[in-house]
Design an enzyme around this catalytic site. Structure first.
Site, short mmCIF file in Angstrom:
data_model
loop_
_atom_site.label_atom_id
_atom_site.label_comp_id
_atom_site.label_asym_id
_atom_site.label_seq_id
_atom_site.Cartn_x
_atom_site.Cartn_y
_atom_site.Cartn_z
N ILE A 84 0.84 -1.20 0.00
CA ILE A 84 0.00 0.00 0.00
C ILE A 84 0.87 1.25 0.00
CG2 ILE A 84 -1.95 1.14 1.07
CD1 ILE A 84 -2.45 -1.76 0.06
N ASP A 85 1.98 1.22 0.75
CA ASP A 85 2.92 2.33 0.71
C ASP A 85 3.40 2.58 -0.72
OD1 ASP A 85 2.74 2.50 3.45
OD2 ASP A 85 4.89 2.60 3.76
N LEU A 86 3.74 1.50 -1.42
CA LEU A 86 4.27 1.63 -2.78
C LEU A 86 3.20 2.13 -3.75
CD1 LEU A 86 6.41 -1.63 -2.82
CD2 LEU A 86 7.25 0.72 -2.66
#
Length: 398
Positions: free
Chosen positions: A171-173
């Site tokens: 999700i960060d990416l």
């Protein structure tokens, strides 16, 4: 002559930490921008400097995790809670094209590093903010929690087994990619308006936006997606993993009936493709269990390398299930790898698109905490060496 990229001349001030924001910073560094990473002196910088494997040296402040998103930058360590520290940050941000932030909700305003404050000083500033659930929600966002809440963990894993987190901070990416796109669009808009812009990406919206066909299977067809391992709900055999005679794993990604017919020819069983149970994708999806049993028995007789070669010749999508070392050894992976000649440190590039008119730029290795403080303060903030020394002695900077 110094290398120049399409981002040369841009100044990016990174006030973000962990993975999403720093990934965007490295992206701009790879395009040739000057990226100054402003780290919190009180907390000893980006927390990922201390996220270490057991095999990593305790004294080093560049961890493997930190190295995943901080190539090409210069680090300055500042105590932003002090007036002198704020003035240093303002001196940089007044000249910046882009500010990258990942403050907890409310912290930017407390520190006077919010968009309203900074844009009043620099009307051309693009302010890229990563939040967990949006700037109006006080809850901080964490990748593992978002993977759970957005449905990714529920879908990931084997049928009947527990939900499983993806092995990277997915999700960060995804949020990082959304922010890159938003900032690039804002840069283009600034060319026309000469005005800066606030660009916010929340982890939760980036996650929901990436549910793709799994979401529309529910929204359009009314079918609630379930855990299927590596199987595909709409196609078969697609994503299915099989073991060959030499005890190696392969994955098939058959997307149409022609490819399935060629797969059966390679297996020496063309009659399977003529069976009404398997002749069409719809039939194969409906009879997935029987199909997988047939294929598993036939593929178990094959040598992996010979089998994959034959499939490629027949234009049947398939591949070996690689370990990470095997994946990084692929010829196509080599342009994504970067190495510092002085230290031997290796890492990955963020930019994966190819510019035929320009070679990839050489990158500085991930910086030590405050490694470039004196240089940045003199060159960009206009402070004298004596003033920098005084600020260091007073604990304002490192």
């Amino acid at each position: 002559m110094a290398q120049e990229g399409i981002g040369t001349g841009l100044l990016v001030v990174e006030l973000a930490s962990v993975l999403a924001g720093p990934s965007v910073g490295q992206f701009f560094a790879e395009l040739g921008a000057t990226v100054i990473k402003v780290e919190n002196l009180k907390t000893k910088g980006d927390v990922t400097r201390r996220w270490k494997l057991p095999s990593e040296a305790a004294f080093q402040d560049v961890s493997a995790y930190f190295a995943s998103a901080n190539w090409g930058k210069k680090s300055i360590a500042v105590d932003l809670s002090l007036p002198e520290g704020k003035e240093i940050a303002y001196a940089l941000l007044d000249k910046a094209d882009v500010a990258l932030t990942s403050f907890k909700p409310g912290d930017a305003e407390k520190l006077r590093m919010d968009f309203a404050t900074l844009s009043a000083r620099n009307h051309r500033l693009l302010y890229g903010a990563i939040t967990g659930y949006g700037s109006q929600v006080s809850r901080a966002g964490y990748d593992a929690v978002l993977q759970a809440e957005a449905g990714f963990m529920y879908l990931n894993g084997e049928p009947g087994g527990p939900p499983v987190k993806m092995p990277v901070a997915l999700i960060d990416l995804l949020a990082a990619h959304q922010l890159k796109e938003g900032l690039l669009a804002a840069l283009w808009n600034r060319e026309k308006t000469n005005k800066g812009q606030y660009v916010e990406v929340s982890l939760v919206r980036a996650a929901i936006a990436s549910l793709a066909n799994q979401a529309t299977n529910y929204l359009v067809a009314g079918e609630e997606p379930q855990r299927m391992g590596s199987e595909h709900p709409n196609i078969a055999p697609y994503g299915t993993v099989f073991t060959t005679a030499d005890q190696k794993e392969v994955v098939l990604a058959v997307g149409d009936d022609r490819q399935f017919t060629n797969l059966c020819k390679v297996l020496g069983k063309p009659e399977i493709a003529l069976d009404p149970q398997f002749a069409t994708n719809k039939a194969r999806v409906q009879n997935r269990g029987a199909l997988n049993t047939l294929l598993r028995n036939q593929i178990a007789l094959q040598n992996r390398n010979l089998f994959l070669t034959a499939l490629q010749e027949q234009q049947v999508p398939a591949g070996a299930v690689h370990t990470i070392p095997e994946a990084l050894a692929m010829p196509q992976a080599q342009e994504q790898l970067v190495q510092d000649a002085a230290t031997g440190l290796r890492g990955l590039r963020q930019v994966a698109f190819k510019d035929l008119e320009q070679e990839q730029l050489n990158l500085l290795p991930p910086p030590g905490l405050g490694q470039h403080t004196q240089q940045i303060l003199q060159e960009w903030a206009g402070l004298s060496a004596a003033k920098v020394q005084k600020l260091t002695q007073e604990g304002v900077v490192l």
